[in-house]
Scaffold this active site. Structure first.
Site, short mmCIF file in Angstrom:
data_model
loop_
_atom_site.label_atom_id
_atom_site.label_comp_id
_atom_site.label_asym_id
_atom_site.label_seq_id
_atom_site.Cartn_x
_atom_site.Cartn_y
_atom_site.Cartn_z
N HIS A 14 0.86 -1.20 -0.24
CA HIS A 14 -0.09 -0.10 -0.09
C HIS A 14 0.73 1.24 -0.04
O HIS A 14 1.59 1.60 1.05
CB HIS A 14 -0.96 -0.10 1.24
N HIS A 16 1.66 5.49 -1.79
CA HIS A 16 1.40 6.44 -2.62
C HIS A 16 2.42 7.35 -2.99
O HIS A 16 3.36 7.56 -2.25
CB HIS A 16 0.82 7.61 -1.42
N LYS A 100 -9.58 0.17 -5.83
CA LYS A 100 -9.50 0.92 -4.39
C LYS A 100 -10.87 1.36 -4.21
O LYS A 100 -11.15 2.25 -5.15
CB LYS A 100 -8.24 1.91 -4.39
N HIS A 137 -10.52 1.65 1.89
CA HIS A 137 -10.16 2.88 2.82
C HIS A 137 -11.44 2.59 3.89
O HIS A 137 -12.55 2.99 3.51
CB HIS A 137 -9.98 4.00 2.39
N HIS A 175 -4.54 -0.33 6.10
CA HIS A 175 -4.07 0.47 7.15
C HIS A 175 -5.04 0.37 8.23
O HIS A 175 -5.48 1.43 8.76
CB HIS A 175 -3.76 1.91 6.70
N ASP A 248 1.44 2.59 3.64
CA ASP A 248 0.64 3.98 3.44
C ASP A 248 1.50 5.15 3.33
O ASP A 248 1.05 6.23 3.81
CB ASP A 248 -0.41 3.95 4.21
N ALA A 264 -3.36 15.06 5.37
CA ALA A 264 -3.42 13.83 6.14
C ALA A 264 -2.05 12.87 5.30
O ALA A 264 -2.18 12.67 4.09
CB ALA A 264 -4.63 13.12 5.98
#
Ligand code: DOR
Ligand code: ZN
Length: 350
Positions: A14, A16, A100, A137, A175, A248, A264
């Site tokens: 996971h 980004h 996702k 999520h 997460h 994450d 965030a």
């Protein structure tokens, strides 16, 4: 006391990495420690179509130095409009490893997410049929629900009914942050699993307010109380294949974090494996780190085990105060625990 540990090269299930200059800044950090990573699709223009994922994958490969062996594993972003046809195209393309689900408004760049689960029914049916995982999520967006309860309420009101409707759908609850999520995963079927971040394993919510407000420790789902953190650590070190690594890691420029309305996300890709090593060491479970990092996730996603290795050594070193970010590195990226001492060091670090 174990001083050194060599494990199969891990995968980050996971991650980004953004686009453009930011991508170029961060991707080498991940590639230094991980062989593969599941790449999140929440770009400014979300990756909803196969051709966008193909282009994004190429952008990531182009941002890597020539001698780097790293494999981005692409995902698509579900919207109310995602059709079964798109899922069949995703399967056909061969580069899409999951879809996702962002409940609309739940987090960074999730406005185009799903407003009602019923709207993606045909897509979910196709995914169940084709064996493509749903990556979730798991937070409700109802503003009347306390922010610390949003994961638990999501499990009760969305996830449990979803499992009843799609009993064979492969699911990753991403997460996870609560004991409730751990308990849910434990009692769910074998194809319902969870990822754990290093930051949720290391910190509880007190850290957000230690001596003042700490914007760099704000992420979503937000940190929870200590009893939850302990449940997450127990799950991570349990040797249960339903719990595996997903950082994450979510970079944002310093000014976007240190703001009246800060973004965030924590940047952990720089030293991810060293942070996880600290967690497992502290729990007296270093022998469980390899399966958590390099075996369980790969198995769930049907990937071959990596043949390369990563060595971690017990050694103190100082985490940089900031890293270059954005156009010509003019912005700054503040890594998790910037300026503090890390107690493990990966051999890939110069
Ligand atoms: O803290 C987070 N940051 N949580 C998410 O779900 C998204 C991520 C991001 O993209 O910045
Ligand atoms: Zn994420």
């Amino acid at each position: 006391m174990t001083a050194q540990l060599t494990i199969t090269q891990p995968d980050d299930l996971h991650l980004h990495v953004r686009q453009g200059d930011a991508l170029a800044n961060v991707i080498t950090d991940t590639a230094r420690q991980f062989s593969r990573a599941i790449i999140m699709p929440n770009l400014i223009t979300p990756v909803t179509q196969v051709h966008q994922a193909q282009a994004y994958r190429q952008e990531i490969l182009d941002a890597l130095p020539d001698d780097t062996s790293f494999h981005p594993l692409m995902t698509l972003y579900l919207t109310d409009q995602t059709s079964a046809q798109t899922i069949y195209e995703a399967k056909e393309a061969g580069i899409i490893h999951g879809l996702k689900l962002y409940p609309a408004g739940a987090t960074t760049h999730s406005d185009a997410g799903v407003t009602r689960i019923k709207r993606i029914w045909p897509a979910l049916e196709a995914m169940q049929t084709l064996g493509i995982p749903l990556l979730i999520h798991g937070e409700v967006t109802d503003p009347s629900v306390d922010i610390f309860d949003r994961e638990k309420v999501f499990i009760e009101t969305v996830l449990e009914p979803l499992l009843a409707d799609f009993p064979a759908l492969k699911i990753v609850l991403e997460h996870i942050t609560t004991r409730d999520a751990v308990d849910f995963i434990l009692q769910a079927p074998g194809h319902v699993v969870a990822t754990l971040t290093a930051h949720h394993l290391l910190l509880n919510r007190n850290a957000l307010f230690k001596g003042g407000i700490r914007p760099h420790l704000y992420c979503l789902p937000v940190l929870k109380r200590e009893t939850h953190r302990q449940a997450l650590v127990s799950a991570a070190v349990s040797g249960n294949p339903k719990f595996f690594l997903g950082t994450d890691s979510a970079p944002h420029a310093q000014h976007a974090k240190e703001s009246a309305c800060g973004c965030a996300g924590m940047y952990t890709a720089y030293h991810a494996m060293e942070l996880y090593a600290e967690v497992f060491d502290e729990a007296g479970a270093l022998d469980k780190l390899e399966d958590f990092s390099s075996t369980f996730g790969a198995k769930f996603y049907g990937l071959p085990k990596n043949t390369t290795h990563l060595t971690l050594t017990r050694k103190d070193w100082e985490i940089p105060a900031h890293l270059p970010y954005g156009k010509e590195g003019k912005d700054r990226l503040i890594p998790f625990r910037a300026g503090e001492i890390c107690h493990w060091k990966a051999d890939a670090r110069s």
